[in-house]
Design an enzyme around this catalytic site. Structure first.
Site, mmCIF file in Angstrom:
data_model
loop_
_atom_site.group_PDB
_atom_site.id
_atom_site.type_symbol
_atom_site.label_atom_id
_atom_site.label_comp_id
_atom_site.label_asym_id
_atom_site.label_seq_id
_atom_site.Cartn_x
_atom_site.Cartn_y
_atom_site.Cartn_z
ATOM 1 N N GLU A 35 85.820 16.216 -57.080
ATOM 2 C CA GLU A 35 84.785 16.660 -58.007
ATOM 3 C C GLU A 35 85.259 16.423 -59.434
ATOM 4 O O GLU A 35 86.340 16.854 -59.816
ATOM 5 C CB GLU A 35 84.473 18.139 -57.788
ATOM 6 C CG GLU A 35 83.567 18.768 -58.836
ATOM 7 C CD GLU A 35 82.234 18.055 -58.994
ATOM 8 O OE1 GLU A 35 81.911 17.679 -60.140
ATOM 9 O OE2 GLU A 35 81.539 17.860 -57.979
ATOM 10 N N ALA A 37 83.846 17.541 -62.215
ATOM 11 C CA ALA A 37 83.599 18.661 -63.136
ATOM 12 C C ALA A 37 83.887 19.971 -62.414
ATOM 13 O O ALA A 37 85.015 20.247 -62.047
ATOM 14 C CB ALA A 37 82.173 18.596 -63.670
ATOM 15 N N HIS A 442 51.804 45.029 -42.764
ATOM 16 C CA HIS A 442 50.825 45.461 -43.773
ATOM 17 C C HIS A 442 51.404 46.622 -44.574
ATOM 18 O O HIS A 442 51.973 47.541 -44.018
ATOM 19 C CB HIS A 442 49.536 45.911 -43.091
ATOM 20 C CG HIS A 442 48.542 46.502 -44.046
ATOM 21 N ND1 HIS A 442 47.760 45.714 -44.871
ATOM 22 C CD2 HIS A 442 48.218 47.797 -44.336
ATOM 23 C CE1 HIS A 442 46.987 46.504 -45.608
ATOM 24 N NE2 HIS A 442 47.259 47.776 -45.304
#
Length: 460
Positions: A35, A37, A442
C-alpha cells in the site's frame, strides 16, 4: 535491493485488497500486501467512512428543521465542523491501526511503499528505507481509483476542490458549487447544506443520479429544490477556476456562476499509470481501467478487483470480487465470476437506494417490464419523522406465468435501510406470491417495501 518471494502479492490495501490478503493468509498462502498510502484505501480514509461519519454526526439537523416547521421544536443547533473532523479522525486512525494489526496477526506481510511492475512475475516496491523486488506466483491488483479531472476542470486545492480536499475543510463555505450529480456530489451537498451553505449542483446529463431510475431522480430533484438547492441538469461546463473572488464556473453557453468554493465530483479515474501495467502484459482501456476477462483475470496469474477494473466502483463490489479470486486461486471454484445483484445507496437526508436493474435497463434488453410503487407518505415511520417525500418502486420482468422481481429502487429519508432485504428479494427473484412469505414488522419502513411490492402493476 532486497528480493522476496510470495505465493500472492496484492497491490492496494483498500476493501478488496485487505479482504483478499486476509482470505489468502487464512488459507496458508505466503502473502504480501503493498500500500502506497494508508491502510483501508479511499473508502476508509477519504471516502465512504469519513463522509458517513460527518453525515451521521449532523443527521439530526434536517429532522429538527422539519419539526421546527411543524412548530414542535424551536431554537437553533450549532454545529462544529472542526469538532466533527476531530472525532472522525480519531475513529479512522483507530480503525486503520486495527486493520494493520489484523493483517499482521493473520501472517500478511504489510508493506508501505509505491509498487510498479518490473516484469510478468515481479514487482518493485519503493519504500522509505530502500526498494524491494517481489516475485510472485499470483498477483491481485486492487489499486483503486482517484478523483477525476478534465481539461479546464482541474482541482487546485484553493477554491476548486476534489473530494479529498473538501473533507479537510474546517469552516463551511457560505456557498458551494458542485460539479457532478452522483453520490459524492449529493452527499457533500447534503452535508454542507446542514451548515447553512447555499448549494448549487451541476450535472451534464439530463438528470441527477444519472445511473438511477428517472422517476427516482425527478423526485430527488424536486425535494432538493424545495430545500433551497439550485439544480442545473443537462448543462456542460467549459471551465472551473479559482479567481480573486472565489470559484468561477463557466458553462459552454458562456454564462457563469460563482461561489466561495467548488467541488469537482464528476467521477473517478483508475490509479494505474504509476504501476506500469504494460510491463506485465496487462491491457488497459483509453482511460487506464484494467481490462479483465470473465474470471477477473488481467494477464497470466494476475487478477484485478474493485475500482481498478472499472466494473463497479463500490467498496462491497471490491470485497465480493476479492473473495471470488482467492477462492479461484485455492481451487474452490472454476466458474466464471458471477453477475451478482449489486446494491448501492446515496446517503443523506433524502437518500437513494437501488438493487438490481432499472426498468430502462431491462427494456433495452428486450424484456417486457411492469412496475409497482408506494409513496412514503403512507408509511407510519416516515410520517412520524415528518419525512414523507419519496417512494419505493419495484421492477418486474415477465416470467413463466407470473412476473418476477428484477429490481427495487427508492428515494426518501432512511431508504438505505431497505437495501439488505431488497437485495435478498431481487437475488431470489421473488414472484408476487412470495411477498407475504415473510412478516414485515409494524411500524417500520420495511412496510413501504411491502406496499410497493403489493401495489397494482403498471406499464413501465
Amino acid at each position: 535491493m532486497t528480493h522476496e518471494q510470495y505465493d500472492l502479492v496484492i497491490i492496494g490495501a483498500g476493501p478488496g485488497g485487505s479482504r483478499a490478503a486476509l482470505d489468502a493468509a487464512a488459507a496458508g498462502m505466503r502473502t504480501a500486501l503493498v500500500e502506497k498510502a494508508d491502510a483501508g484505501g479511499t473508502c476508509l480514509n477519504w471516502g465512504c467512512i469519513p463522509t458517513k461519519f460527518l453525515l451521521g454526526g449532523t443527521a439530526a439537523v434536517p429532522l429538527l428543521q422539519i419539526q421546527k416547521k411543524y412548530k414542535a421544536a424551536g431554537g437553533d443547533v450549532h454545529l462544529s465542523l472542526a469538532a466533527l473532523h476531530q472525532r472522525k479522525d480519531r475513529f479512522i486512525k483507530g480503525t486503520r491501526q486495527n486493520l494493520v494489526k489484523q493483517l499482521t496477526q493473520a501472517g500478511v506481510n504489510f508493506i508501505t511503499g509505491a509498487a510498479s511492475f518490473a516484469g510478468p512475475r515481479t514487482v518493485v516496491v519503493e519504500k522509505e528505507d530502500g526498494s524491494s523486488l517481489l516475485e510472485f506466483e499470483n498477483l491481485i491488483l486492487a489499486a483503486g481509483s482517484e478523483p477525476a479531472s478534465f481539461p479546464g476542470l482541474i482541482p487546485d486545492g484553493n477554491c476548486v476542490l476534489h473530494s479529498s480536499h473538501i473533507l479537510q475543510l474546517e469552516t463551511p463555505p457560505q456557498s458551494l458549487i458542485i460539479v457532478g450529480g452522483g453520490a459524492i456530489g449529493l452527499e457533500m451537498g447534503d452535508l454542507f447544506a446542514r451548515f447553512g451553505t447555499q448549494i448549487t449542483i451541476v450535472e451534464a446529463l439530463p438528470h441527477l443520479v444519472p445511473a438511477e431510475d428517472g422517476d427516482i431522480a425527478d423526485a430527488l430533484t424536486k425535494a432538493l429544490k424545495r430545500e433551497g438547492w439550485t439544480v442545473h441538469t443537462g448543462r456542460r461546463v467549459r471551465s472551473l477556476v479559482t479567481d480573486e473572488e472565489g470559484a468561477l464556473l463557466t458553462f459552454e453557453d458562456g454564462t457563469a456562476i460563482r461561489a466561495d468554493k467548488a467541488l469537482m465530483a464528476a467521477g473517478r479515474s483508475p490509479a494505474t499509470a504509476a504501476l506500469h501495467p504494460e510491463k506485465a502484459g496487462i491491457m488497459t482501456d483509453g482511460r487506464g481501467w484494467i481490462s479483465t476477462d470473465n474470471f477477473l483475470q488481467a494477464a497470466e496469474n494476475i487478477y484485478a478487483v474493485g475500482d481498478v477494473n472499472g466494473r463497479t466502483l463500490l467498496a462491497h463490489a471490491a470485497e465480493h470480487q476479492a473473495r471470488y479470486v482467492v477462492s479461484r486461486l485455492r481451487g474452490l471454484t472454476a466458474a466464471e465470476y458471477p453477475a451478482p445483484v449489486m446494491p448501492s445507496c446515496v446517503y443523506g437526508h433524502m437518500e437513494v437506494m437501488r438493487t438490481g436493474a432499472t426498468a430502462k435497463e431491462l427494456t433495452a434488453q428486450g424484456i417486457s417490464v411492469s412496475v409497482s410503487r408506494a409513496p412514503l407518505a403512507s408509511n407510519a415511520i416516515a410520517q412520524s419523522c415528518g419525512a414523507t417525500q419519496g417512494f419505493v418502486k419495484a421492477v418486474w420482468a415477465a416470467g413463466n406465468g407470473t412476473p418476477e422481481l428484477r429490481g427495487i429502487a427508492a428515494t426518501g429519508h432512511g431508504v438505505s435501510h431497505l437495501v439488505g432485504l431488497a437485495t435478498v428479494m431481487v437475488q431470489q427473484r421473488w414472484r408476487r406470491e412470495n411477498i407475504h412469505d415473510i412478516i414485515y414488522a409494524h411500524p417500520t419502513l420495511d412496510e413501504a417495501l411491502e406496499a410497493a411490492l403489493s401495489a397494482p402493476l403498471e406499464n413501465a
